[in-house]
Scaffold this motif. Sequence first.
Motif, short mmCIF file in Angstrom:
data_model
loop_
_atom_site.label_atom_id
_atom_site.label_comp_id
_atom_site.label_asym_id
_atom_site.label_seq_id
_atom_site.Cartn_x
_atom_site.Cartn_y
_atom_site.Cartn_z
N ALA A 47 43.09 22.12 -55.47
CA ALA A 47 42.74 21.04 -56.39
C ALA A 47 43.63 19.83 -56.11
O ALA A 47 44.85 19.96 -56.04
CB ALA A 47 42.93 21.50 -57.83
N ALA A 48 43.02 18.67 -55.96
CA ALA A 48 43.79 17.44 -55.77
C ALA A 48 42.89 16.24 -56.02
O ALA A 48 41.68 16.30 -55.80
CB ALA A 48 44.38 17.36 -54.36
N VAL A 49 43.49 15.15 -56.47
CA VAL A 49 42.74 13.93 -56.76
C VAL A 49 42.60 13.13 -55.45
O VAL A 49 43.51 12.43 -55.03
CB VAL A 49 43.45 13.08 -57.83
CG1 VAL A 49 42.69 11.78 -58.07
CG2 VAL A 49 43.55 13.88 -59.13
N VAL A 50 41.45 13.28 -54.82
CA VAL A 50 41.20 12.59 -53.55
C VAL A 50 39.94 11.73 -53.62
O VAL A 50 39.44 11.27 -52.61
CB VAL A 50 41.10 13.59 -52.38
CG1 VAL A 50 42.44 14.26 -52.13
CG2 VAL A 50 40.02 14.64 -52.64
N SER A 51 39.44 11.50 -54.83
CA SER A 51 38.25 10.70 -55.03
C SER A 51 38.58 9.52 -55.95
O SER A 51 39.35 9.66 -56.91
CB SER A 51 37.13 11.54 -55.66
OG SER A 51 36.09 10.72 -56.17
N SER A 52 37.96 8.37 -55.69
CA SER A 52 38.18 7.20 -56.53
C SER A 52 37.56 7.38 -57.92
O SER A 52 37.88 6.63 -58.85
CB SER A 52 37.57 5.96 -55.86
OG SER A 52 36.17 6.14 -55.65
N GLU A 58 43.69 12.52 -65.43
CA GLU A 58 42.69 13.51 -65.83
C GLU A 58 43.03 14.90 -65.28
O GLU A 58 42.81 15.91 -65.95
CB GLU A 58 41.31 13.07 -65.35
CG GLU A 58 40.76 11.89 -66.16
CD GLU A 58 39.48 11.34 -65.57
OE1 GLU A 58 38.43 11.43 -66.24
OE2 GLU A 58 39.52 10.80 -64.44
N HIS A 59 43.58 14.94 -64.08
CA HIS A 59 44.02 16.23 -63.53
C HIS A 59 45.16 16.79 -64.37
O HIS A 59 45.20 17.99 -64.68
CB HIS A 59 44.47 16.05 -62.07
CG HIS A 59 44.69 17.35 -61.34
ND1 HIS A 59 45.18 17.40 -60.05
CD2 HIS A 59 44.50 18.64 -61.69
CE1 HIS A 59 45.27 18.64 -59.66
NE2 HIS A 59 44.87 19.43 -60.65
N VAL A 60 46.09 15.94 -64.78
CA VAL A 60 47.17 16.36 -65.66
C VAL A 60 46.59 16.90 -66.97
O VAL A 60 46.98 17.98 -67.44
CB VAL A 60 48.14 15.19 -65.94
CG1 VAL A 60 49.09 15.54 -67.09
CG2 VAL A 60 48.94 14.84 -64.69
N MET A 106 33.99 18.02 -52.05
CA MET A 106 34.73 18.46 -53.23
C MET A 106 33.84 19.31 -54.13
O MET A 106 32.69 18.95 -54.38
CB MET A 106 35.27 17.26 -54.00
CG MET A 106 36.38 16.52 -53.26
SD MET A 106 36.86 15.02 -54.12
CE MET A 106 35.40 14.02 -53.88
N GLY A 107 34.40 20.41 -54.61
CA GLY A 107 33.67 21.30 -55.49
C GLY A 107 34.22 21.25 -56.90
O GLY A 107 35.32 20.72 -57.15
N LEU A 108 33.47 21.80 -57.84
CA LEU A 108 33.85 21.87 -59.25
C LEU A 108 34.17 23.30 -59.61
O LEU A 108 33.45 24.22 -59.22
CB LEU A 108 32.71 21.34 -60.13
CG LEU A 108 32.94 21.38 -61.65
CD1 LEU A 108 34.02 20.39 -62.05
CD2 LEU A 108 31.63 21.08 -62.38
N GLU A 109 35.27 23.50 -60.35
CA GLU A 109 35.60 24.83 -60.85
C GLU A 109 35.91 24.75 -62.34
O GLU A 109 36.00 23.67 -62.92
CB GLU A 109 36.78 25.43 -60.07
CG GLU A 109 36.41 25.75 -58.62
CD GLU A 109 37.49 26.50 -57.88
OE1 GLU A 109 38.47 26.91 -58.51
OE2 GLU A 109 37.35 26.67 -56.66
N ALA A 110 36.06 25.91 -62.94
CA ALA A 110 36.19 26.00 -64.38
C ALA A 110 37.33 25.14 -64.91
O ALA A 110 38.42 25.10 -64.36
CB ALA A 110 36.41 27.45 -64.79
N ALA A 111 37.06 24.45 -66.03
CA ALA A 111 38.02 23.64 -66.79
C ALA A 111 38.47 22.37 -66.07
O ALA A 111 39.37 21.69 -66.54
CB ALA A 111 39.24 24.48 -67.20
N HIS A 112 37.86 22.03 -64.94
CA HIS A 112 38.11 20.75 -64.28
C HIS A 112 37.08 19.73 -64.78
O HIS A 112 35.89 20.04 -64.87
CB HIS A 112 37.99 20.87 -62.76
CG HIS A 112 39.15 21.56 -62.12
ND1 HIS A 112 40.28 20.91 -61.72
CD2 HIS A 112 39.35 22.88 -61.81
CE1 HIS A 112 41.14 21.77 -61.17
NE2 HIS A 112 40.59 22.97 -61.22
N SER A 113 37.51 18.52 -65.07
CA SER A 113 36.61 17.49 -65.57
C SER A 113 35.90 16.75 -64.43
O SER A 113 34.97 15.98 -64.69
CB SER A 113 37.37 16.49 -66.44
OG SER A 113 38.45 15.91 -65.71
N HIS A 114 36.34 16.95 -63.19
CA HIS A 114 35.73 16.32 -62.03
C HIS A 114 35.67 17.31 -60.88
O HIS A 114 36.50 18.22 -60.80
CB HIS A 114 36.55 15.10 -61.56
CG HIS A 114 36.51 13.94 -62.49
ND1 HIS A 114 35.49 13.01 -62.51
CD2 HIS A 114 37.39 13.54 -63.44
CE1 HIS A 114 35.74 12.09 -63.42
NE2 HIS A 114 36.89 12.39 -64.01
#
Length: 512
Positions: A47-52, A58-60, A106-114
């Motif tokens: 998991a990492a913020v690599v998208s604009s 939000e990750h925090v 990038m994929g989506l997993e549980a409890a991630h907002s993006h």
Amino acid sequence: MAKVVVIGSGVAGLIAAAQASRDHEVVLVTKANLAESNTHYAQGGIAAVVSSEDTVAEHVADTMFAGAGMCWEPAVEVLCTEGPACINDLVNYGVEFDRKDGALAMGLEAAHSHPRIVHAGGDATGAVTSSALVETVKRTATDIHEYAFVADIVVENGRACGVQVLDADGLHFIAADAIILASGGAGQLYRHTTNPSVTTGDGVAAAFRAGAQLADVEFYQFHPTALAVPGSFLISEAVRGEGAVLVDAHGNRFMQKIHPLAELAPRDVVARGIQRTMIEQGGQPVLLDATSLGSDFLSQRFPSITKACRSYGLNWGKEPIPVTPAAHYWMGGIATDTFGRTSVPGLFAVGEVACTGAHGANRLASNSLLESIVFAYRAVSAIGQGWPADAPSVRWEQAGPLHELELKEPDHTQTAQVVDRVELQTLMWDNVGLARTRSELEAAMTQLHSWRPADPAHRLFPDWEDANLLLLARTVTEAALAREESRGGHFRLDFPETDPTQARPITLVRKA
């Protein structure tokens, strides 16, 4: 130039060894071959913020929410802020992440907002990452000891000064100016686990014996979906992120009635939802239905899982597959600060062996590899920089611990029964697993105190492992007894509610 001993060859140990080799003499010690670790089996990604379209804030927030009120925010800030640069560093190390139209997929997993989970090789992120880092370490590390077991950490004048290592030539001492523990978790505490056989908590146990403080050890994450077959093969959470659903024996979805996020609720919620449904249907596994995704998509996106299903005669593109919860990740471990420094000067801990406070009571999906990478870099940067008098000076000192437990050694006699690993794993699964009660925990502690390790003079690797598992089983059980509430990976049937006054860590030290 310092002499740095790195223990473990998962992503945390490999990153630490590669980075430390730039300025220091590095000795890497691992008890199996260099590529054997939890990292190698990791499917979900990083998991990492690599998208604009995504933000660190939000990750925090997602990490703090999943951690059920137990995350230490400074550690979470470090994790999420420094994560994107670490992805770039992995690319420079030769990790080839999956891409779509030239950009990172990038994929989506549980409890991630993006969608913020990057993968490599579809569902083989750990293996691809490990392979690239192993090749780097082979070129850069000064000395590599494979099939070498770290029996103990040696402390002199209050500082870690080296390790006692057991290998085919016997027991010998390796001196060190700094030790970086990256030996992974303790999934082998439980009868059903997604972890490989090497995960017996050796680093945590050795650090505990050396005087290091432990924290949050009662919080063990059970992955909701392991294939209900011998070996508990992990079915990645990313499968549910792509749209697979959970159904009972009659084909009815049940997670919608339990949580608004249904199959994408936090892992502890999904695992207990599955457990409850299994109990209601007489112990039968529930089913993961991915048939709507189609066989072609599944074989391309999840080649390793597809291969595993076929090996058991399952065609998951055409029929639902049986799944059950299994022990997966330990949020607790050796208490550290945000540079991996423990309460023993000279001893660092990074990865699953450590408790930074970043995961709280329940790790957010795909934050584990990220934590290993981020804090491995930070630990290396702190080598030779001195040791704060109050290390690990983290949240349990700021907020004050809920309990400071001193774990007393049982008064063993030679007539006590030598611990049997299968019996220990069964006891932990039945009494200290997904749902706990005081009576079951007290019964477990009584049984654990009736066992003793094998005679040290005659121990083989498995005997050392069993001794470590016995010690750690007692720490988990002791802390689980002390936390009289339910929160994240710790669920008490006799205290089913979350108590806001207990949103503080339980710490343990070993009584001499």
